[in-house]
Structure formats: C-alpha cells, structure tokens
Design a protein around this motif. Structure first.
Motif, PDB file in Angstrom:
ATOM      1  N   PHE A   1       2.224  11.224   5.414  1.00 34.74           N
ATOM      2  CA  PHE A   1       2.961   9.966   5.486  1.00 34.74           C
ATOM      3  C   PHE A   1       2.516   9.100   6.659  1.00 34.74           C
ATOM      4  O   PHE A   1       1.917   9.577   7.614  1.00 34.74           O
ATOM      5  N   GLN A   2       2.887   7.819   6.543  1.00 39.96           N
ATOM      6  CA  GLN A   2       2.493   6.846   7.559  1.00 39.96           C
ATOM      7  C   GLN A   2       3.129   7.180   8.906  1.00 39.96           C
ATOM      8  O   GLN A   2       2.507   7.053   9.938  1.00 39.96           O
ATOM      9  N   HIS A   3       4.377   7.568   8.871  1.00 39.56           N
ATOM     10  CA  HIS A   3       5.038   7.834  10.144  1.00 39.56           C
ATOM     11  C   HIS A   3       5.055   9.324  10.374  1.00 39.56           C
ATOM     12  O   HIS A   3       5.182  10.110   9.449  1.00 39.56           O
TER      13      HIS A   3
ATOM     14  N   LYS B   1       0.826  -1.217   0.000  1.00 38.02           N
ATOM     15  CA  LYS B   1       0.000   0.000   0.000  1.00 38.02           C
ATOM     16  C   LYS B   1       0.858   1.264   0.000  1.00 38.02           C
ATOM     17  O   LYS B   1       0.631   2.191  -0.783  1.00 38.02           O
ATOM     18  N   THR B   2       1.840   1.291   0.893  1.00 29.16           N
ATOM     19  CA  THR B   2       2.720   2.468   0.962  1.00 29.16           C
ATOM     20  C   THR B   2       3.497   2.621  -0.340  1.00 29.16           C
ATOM     21  O   THR B   2       3.639   3.735  -0.869  1.00 29.16           O
ATOM     22  N   THR B   3       3.963   1.498  -0.863  1.00 30.68           N
ATOM     23  CA  THR B   3       4.696   1.534  -2.135  1.00 30.68           C
ATOM     24  C   THR B   3       3.829   2.157  -3.225  1.00 30.68           C
ATOM     25  O   THR B   3       4.301   2.990  -4.006  1.00 30.68           O
TER      26      THR B   3
ATOM     27  N   MET C   1      -3.010   9.807   1.715  1.00 35.76           N
ATOM     28  CA  MET C   1      -2.872   9.633   3.169  1.00 35.76           C
ATOM     29  C   MET C   1      -2.586   8.172   3.472  1.00 35.76           C
ATOM     30  O   MET C   1      -3.302   7.280   3.038  1.00 35.76           O
ATOM     31  N   ASP C   2      -1.520   7.944   4.227  1.00 31.14           N
ATOM     32  CA  ASP C   2      -1.075   6.580   4.503  1.00 31.14           C
ATOM     33  C   ASP C   2      -1.319   6.221   5.974  1.00 31.14           C
ATOM     34  O   ASP C   2      -0.518   6.583   6.840  1.00 31.14           O
ATOM     35  N   GLU C   3      -2.395   5.536   6.231  1.00 26.81           N
ATOM     36  CA  GLU C   3      -2.767   5.100   7.581  1.00 26.81           C
ATOM     37  C   GLU C   3      -2.576   6.198   8.627  1.00 26.81           C
ATOM     38  O   GLU C   3      -1.969   5.952   9.669  1.00 26.81           O
TER      39      GLU C   3
END
Ligand SMILES: Nc1ncnc2c1ncn2[C@@H]1O[C@H](COP(=O)(O)OP(=O)(O)O)[C@@H](O)[C@H]1O
Ligand SMILES: [Mg+2]
Length: 260
Positions: free
Chosen positions: A92-94, A58-60, A168-170
């Motif tokens: 980003f996710q983080h 997913k992030t990729t 938007m990543d998680e």
C-alpha cells in the motif's frame, strides 16, 4: 510459429480492464469522477508502471484490481483464481507495518493467518529477509528502521504470500534518490527471479522507465490512459542513454500538455 510463441500468445492476460469507471461522492455530496473508461491488459510476467499526477485515480485503480473497491461500470478480469491474499499481494501507499511486531514477525504475519507452522513461516521469512538485505534486522521494530528498510520489510511481507501478481502503490515515493535506486534494482531482481507480474504506481517518470516493460500514462482527473508505451530498452536501464532521456522527455511532454 514455434510452440513456445504459441503458448505465450495464447496466454490470458494476468489482469484485464475493460471500460472501468469509478465516481466517488465527496463529503460535501459532490460527485468526483476518479476513473473514466479504463482499458488495459497486463500480460503474465510483465512489469507495468502506471504514471500520473496526484489525484488521477491510480490508487483507486489498484484498489479495484485488488477487489478492495468496486468499479461502477466495466469489467476487471484477473487470471483464474487470483484474488487479494490468494496469489495477489499489495504493497500500500501508506506505510502499513505493524508497529508492535518485529521485522521477522511482520513478514510472517500473513503466513500465520494462513496457519503455516512457526518453523516453516520463520524459514520463509528469513529467506526473504536475506533477499531484501535485512537479515541483521529481523528482531528490530519498524520505528527503529529507516524508510528504505521499512519498504524492504513491506516488500518481504508481500512476497511471503508467494504472489503471482504484485500491486505496489508508490512504495518508494518517500525515499531519497540513492535509497530509491537501490530498491528499484532490488525489486527488478526479485521480479525476474520470482517470475512476478507487477503493477507499479508511481508519479516519477524516471522510476517508471528504470523498471517497467510498459508505462501507462494517466491524464489528470478523471483518470484515463492517454499513452501506453513499450519500454524497449536493455536492462539494466541506463539513465544516461539517449533513448532513455528521449522517452523521459516524451512522457513529460505528454503529462504537461495534459496539465495545460
Ligand atoms: N473513498 C473516497 N471517497 C471520496 N473520494 C475519493 C475516495 N477515494 C478517492 N477519492 C478521490 O478520487 C480521486 C482519485 O484518488 P486516488 O485514486 O487516490 O488518486 P491517486 O492515487 O492518483 O493520487 C481523488 O480526487 C480523490 O480525492
Ligand atoms: Mg495514490
């Protein structure tokens, strides 16, 4: 056909992916196929959720859409002129706030990079902080904020760039349920108000159904899209409605069948 329909039908997708593949080489030199033959189109103004287990790519995929990573094969087409920082913003996710900048100065960062003058960037940032419910915290620093407040700040930071397309990543993955629900509602309101196109990654089925117009379900590695489901439910979504729980169970069944 009315002229209105005609405009909508002939509008190019905001994002179009055709036959996208991506393989990484692990540190041990083993090939890891992250994405396999991804085909999808996102219409302008659509809220699309990507759902799938950890490690399914997913992030990729978001990174490829943002142009931060290149696909090995396939085509990625964005609406004319969109690129990272230009009409495309990415949460980003983080957690990615600058610890040494106040909330206000985190939100103004991108505008400062664009040489927007201070008065104007503060005005834009304060408006956004008001919209995400953080007006009272503009002078606080990230370490003084709760997780939910940090994500509100990150969202305001992304929106300050006036994106058309928001990736938007998680972003709400680490929040407790009640904070998460508040942020989901807030995001849906902002999506509507600002006519955004949103590509939202989550591994939470409930979250995808509460917000998405469409849900793309990914298989386990290598990530492929196995379902593309229109969420034809009235908004605001009612988690307790039969239709909601029916779709929820259907997606869960799809995902667990894939895991077996
Ligand atoms: N830069 C990289 N180098 C090597 N492997 C990677 C890299 N980025 C991602 N991967 C691998 O590709 C797969 C998909 O990762 P990712 O896109 O982060 O999945 P997700 O976001 O769905 O959890 C995982 O197996 C991950 O370990
Ligand atoms: Mg990820």
């Amino acid at each position: 056909m009315t002229p209105e329909n005609e405009t909508v039908n002939h509008k190019a997708p905001a994002v179009e992916l055709k036959g996208v593949y991506k393989t990484f080489l692990s540190e041990a030199g083993v090939a890891v196929e992250a994405l396999s033959n991804i085909n999808a189109a996102v219409k302008p103004g659509e809220f699309v959720c990507l759902i799938g287990a950890t490690g399914c790519g997913k992030t990729t995929l978001l990174n490829i859409v943002a142009g931060l990573e290149t696909a090995d094969a396939g085509q990625v087409t964005l609406t004319e002129g969109l690129s990272y920082g230009r009409g495309l913003a990415y949460v980003f996710q983080h957690y990615t706030l600058f610890p040494w900048r106040s909330v206000l100065r985190n939100v103004t960062f991108g505008l400062q990079m664009r040489h927007t003058n201070r008065r104007k960037r503060n005005k834009i940032a304060r408006q956004l902080l008001n919209q995400v419910g953080l007006s009272r915290f503009e002078s606080s620093y990230p370490h003084e904020l709760s997780g939910g407040m940090r994500q509100r700040t990150a969202l305001a930071q992304a929106l300050a760039m006036e994106p058309k397309l928001l990736l938007m990543d998680e972003p709400f993955g680490a929040l407790d349920d009640s904070t998460r629900h508040d942020l989901q509602q807030m995001l849906v309101n902002l999506w509507r108000q600002k006519h955004l196109t949103v590509l939202f990654v989550t591994h939470n089925i409930d979250e995808a159904l509460v917000m998405g117009d469409r849900v793309l379900v990914f298989t386990e590695r290598p990530g492929r899209i196995i379902r593309d489901i229109n969420i034809d439910l009235p908004r605001p979504r009612d988690r307790l409605s039969k239709k909601f729980t029916d779709i929820y169970l259907e997606i869960r069944k799809t995902i667990s069948a894939d895991l077996e």
